[in-house]
Design a protein around this motif. Structure first.
Motif, PDB file in Angstrom:
ATOM      1  N   UNK A 125       0.852  -1.180   0.000  1.00 47.67           N
ATOM      2  CA  UNK A 125       0.000   0.000   0.000  1.00 47.67           C
ATOM      3  C   UNK A 125       0.892   1.236   0.000  1.00 47.67           C
ATOM      4  N   UNK A 126       0.686   2.128  -0.976  1.00 44.34           N
ATOM      5  CA  UNK A 126       1.409   3.390  -0.980  1.00 44.34           C
ATOM      6  C   UNK A 126       0.873   4.267   0.150  1.00 44.34           C
ATOM      7  N   UNK A 127       1.754   4.855   0.926  1.00 46.49           N
ATOM      8  CA  UNK A 127       1.330   5.732   2.006  1.00 46.49           C
ATOM      9  C   UNK A 127       0.947   7.105   1.451  1.00 46.49           C
ATOM     10  N   UNK A 128      -0.011   7.785   2.087  1.00 47.67           N
ATOM     11  CA  UNK A 128      -0.299   9.164   1.684  1.00 47.67           C
ATOM     12  C   UNK A 128       0.981  10.001   1.757  1.00 47.67           C
ATOM     13  N   UNK A 129       1.099  11.004   0.902  1.00 43.11           N
ATOM     14  CA  UNK A 129       2.348  11.761   0.811  1.00 43.11           C
ATOM     15  C   UNK A 129       2.741  12.396   2.142  1.00 43.11           C
ATOM     16  N   UNK A 130       1.758  12.772   2.968  1.00 42.17           N
ATOM     17  CA  UNK A 130       2.095  13.394   4.247  1.00 42.17           C
ATOM     18  C   UNK A 130       2.434  12.372   5.334  1.00 42.17           C
ATOM     19  N   UNK A 131       2.357  11.082   5.011  1.00 43.21           N
ATOM     20  CA  UNK A 131       2.724  10.039   5.972  1.00 43.21           C
ATOM     21  C   UNK A 131       3.885   9.183   5.478  1.00 43.21           C
ATOM     22  N   UNK A 132       4.438   9.512   4.329  1.00 38.18           N
ATOM     23  CA  UNK A 132       5.483   8.654   3.752  1.00 38.18           C
ATOM     24  C   UNK A 132       6.689   8.503   4.677  1.00 38.18           C
ATOM     25  N   UNK A 133       7.021   9.555   5.426  1.00 35.18           N
ATOM     26  CA  UNK A 133       8.210   9.518   6.273  1.00 35.18           C
ATOM     27  C   UNK A 133       7.869   9.285   7.745  1.00 35.18           C
ATOM     28  N   UNK A 134       6.712   8.649   8.005  1.00 34.23           N
ATOM     29  CA  UNK A 134       6.359   8.326   9.388  1.00 34.23           C
ATOM     30  C   UNK A 134       7.312   7.276   9.946  1.00 34.23           C
ATOM     31  N   UNK A 135       7.297   7.108  11.247  1.00 29.07           N
ATOM     32  CA  UNK A 135       8.149   6.093  11.865  1.00 29.07           C
ATOM     33  C   UNK A 135       7.689   4.704  11.432  1.00 29.07           C
ATOM     34  N   UNK A 136       8.619   3.782  11.190  1.00 30.42           N
ATOM     35  CA  UNK A 136       8.225   2.423  10.817  1.00 30.42           C
ATOM     36  C   UNK A 136       7.501   1.724  11.956  1.00 30.42           C
ATOM     37  N   UNK A 137       6.650   0.765  11.594  1.00 28.15           N
ATOM     38  CA  UNK A 137       5.854   0.050  12.601  1.00 28.15           C
ATOM     39  C   UNK A 137       5.475  -1.316  12.059  1.00 28.15           C
ATOM     40  N   UNK A 138       5.104  -2.204  12.970  1.00 26.74           N
ATOM     41  CA  UNK A 138       4.637  -3.542  12.586  1.00 26.74           C
ATOM     42  C   UNK A 138       3.467  -3.926  13.467  1.00 26.74           C
ATOM     43  N   UNK A 139       2.454  -4.552  12.875  1.00 26.57           N
ATOM     44  CA  UNK A 139       1.374  -5.115  13.684  1.00 26.57           C
ATOM     45  C   UNK A 139       0.924  -6.449  13.088  1.00 26.57           C
ATOM     46  N   UNK A 140       0.624  -7.362  13.986  1.00 24.87           N
ATOM     47  CA  UNK A 140       0.086  -8.679  13.628  1.00 24.87           C
ATOM     48  C   UNK A 140      -1.308  -8.761  14.231  1.00 24.87           C
ATOM     49  N   UNK A 141      -2.293  -9.051  13.391  1.00 27.04           N
ATOM     50  CA  UNK A 141      -3.667  -9.205  13.865  1.00 27.04           C
ATOM     51  C   UNK A 141      -4.088 -10.653  13.606  1.00 27.04           C
ATOM     52  N   UNK A 142      -4.494 -11.326  14.664  1.00 26.61           N
ATOM     53  CA  UNK A 142      -4.835 -12.745  14.578  1.00 26.61           C
ATOM     54  C   UNK A 142      -6.132 -12.957  13.801  1.00 26.61           C
ATOM     55  N   UNK A 143      -6.266 -14.144  13.241  1.00 26.85           N
ATOM     56  CA  UNK A 143      -7.469 -14.528  12.496  1.00 26.85           C
ATOM     57  C   UNK A 143      -8.732 -14.296  13.320  1.00 26.85           C
ATOM     58  N   UNK A 144      -8.684 -14.658  14.587  1.00 28.84           N
ATOM     59  CA  UNK A 144      -9.873 -14.559  15.443  1.00 28.84           C
ATOM     60  C   UNK A 144     -10.319 -13.122  15.674  1.00 28.84           C
ATOM     61  N   UNK A 145      -9.431 -12.155  15.432  1.00 33.02           N
ATOM     62  CA  UNK A 145      -9.755 -10.755  15.684  1.00 33.02           C
ATOM     63  C   UNK A 145     -10.286 -10.029  14.449  1.00 33.02           C
ATOM     64  N   UNK A 146     -10.352 -10.716  13.318  1.00 34.52           N
ATOM     65  CA  UNK A 146     -10.885 -10.108  12.101  1.00 34.52           C
ATOM     66  C   UNK A 146     -12.360 -10.474  11.953  1.00 34.52           C
ATOM     67  N   UNK A 147     -13.228  -9.504  11.675  1.00 33.42           N
ATOM     68  CA  UNK A 147     -14.665  -9.804  11.564  1.00 33.42           C
ATOM     69  C   UNK A 147     -14.976 -10.642  10.335  1.00 33.42           C
ATOM     70  N   UNK A 148     -15.954 -11.524  10.461  1.00 34.69           N
ATOM     71  CA  UNK A 148     -16.388 -12.387   9.364  1.00 34.69           C
ATOM     72  C   UNK A 148     -17.883 -12.202   9.148  1.00 34.69           C
ATOM     73  N   UNK A 149     -18.258 -11.952   7.898  1.00 33.05           N
ATOM     74  CA  UNK A 149     -19.667 -11.878   7.509  1.00 33.05           C
ATOM     75  C   UNK A 149     -20.022 -13.220   6.896  1.00 33.05           C
ATOM     76  N   UNK A 150     -21.022 -13.907   7.456  1.00 29.43           N
ATOM     77  CA  UNK A 150     -21.337 -15.280   7.069  1.00 29.43           C
ATOM     78  C   UNK A 150     -22.801 -15.371   6.674  1.00 29.43           C
TER      79      UNK A 150
END
Length: 299
Positions: A125-150
């Motif tokens: 994902x290309x970052x918006x131009x005003x966020x391109x130089x933000x501090x780097x970060x990482x996040x992991x979101x588990x399967x169970x935490x993502x909503x599912x429409x069934x």
């Protein structure tokens, strides 16, 4: 009929990397982005030979976020922030490069002996131009935490953004939609029309949109505002991606994306000069800056 649904049909560039194939539909000569998505790769599906795994050595990124989402298999992620995370099917790894980060991706040792599976989608994902130089970060979101429409013979996991009234907890740096739609034989689901730019990608099986069949490993750019129903006769898996249009053009060189060409040139010089930090627990090797960038470049 198809002209009423699709703005463009983006066929993949496919490369056999020895044991598995990669299908790339973004960037494409006819279109470079859909919303913030500037890179769209399908890995596999494949079952690698016993003792073999993927080993993507440490390499750098700037001014983008990477999203890894697996259908099968597992990948160990390590980065220059000191992160270690194992991603498995249905979970999300979001790595925001910002002003600069390095990472590696390798098959876990525990699955190499029998030969690991590999199947999933990697996007940038290309970052918006005003966020391109933000501090780097990482996040992991588990399967169970993502909503599912069934319902209706379909399961749709919202990976990023808000779709069908449900919102994923994954950080979005600009308006982003991303979903994994699994259709049972005879299953159907309406495709949300709210996002400015949308794409549909048939990853596995079969599917059609309002009766128009989708071809495998092909990215369909939908017309703005079009409301349509996704169906499958025999069962299939479709990714929905998109969001708000980017705030301007982006330059791409190798693993670098930026709104400024001079910033990419600086990143190239920084990588050659060793000014990027490497992952602290994976720093004995790295991918050198290529002289000529290949369409798909994995070690």
């Amino acid at each position: 009929m198809a002209d009423n649904l699709f703005l463009q049909t983006l066929l993949p560039t496919t490369h056999d990397l020895g044991g598995f194939k990669v299908h790339r539909t973004l960037p494409h000569r006819e279109r470079t982005t859909i919303g913030p998505f500037i890179f769209f790769d399908q890995m596999g599906p494949a079952h690698l030979a016993p003792g073999i795994g993927i080993d993507v050595r440490p390499h750098p990124h700037i001014n983008l976020a990477t999203v890894t989402y697996l259908f099968a298999g597992a990948i160990n992620h390590r980065d220059s922030l000191g992160t270690f995370a194992t991603i498995e099917p249905g979970a999300v790894n979001l790595m925001t490069a910002g002003k600069g980060i390095t990472h590696s991706e390798r098959s876990p040792a525990a699955v190499r002996a029998e030969g690991p599976e590999l199947s999933g989608i990697q996007t940038w994902l290309a970052l918006p131009s005003d966020k391109e130089e933000m501090d780097p970060a990482f996040e992991h979101v588990a399967k169970a935490d993502l909503p599912v429409i069934d319902g209706g013979g379909a399961q749709a996991r919202v990976v990023m953004g808000t779709l069908w009234g449900a919102t994923a907890p994954v950080t979005c740096h600009s308006l982003t939609i991303y979903a994994d739609i699994v259709l049972d034989p005879g299953g159907a689901i309406p495709i949300d029309a709210d996002a400015e730019e949308r794409g549909l990608y048939l990853a596995l099986g079969d599917a059609s949109l309002d009766g128009e069949p989708l071809q495998p490993s092909t990215l369909y750019v939908l017309r703005p505002g079009v409301r349509a129903t996704l169906r499958s006769e025999r069962g299939g898996r479709v990714m929905l991606c998109g969001g708000a249009a980017l705030d301007g053009p982006r330059h791409v060189f190798w693993n670098f994306v930026s709104s400024r060409r001079d910033r990419i040139n600086q990143a190239k010089e920084d990588w050659k000069a060793g000014r990027f930090a490497l992952p602290p627990d994976d720093h004995d090797e790295f991918i050198p800056l290529p002289e000529i960038v290949k369409t798909v470049s994995y070690p």
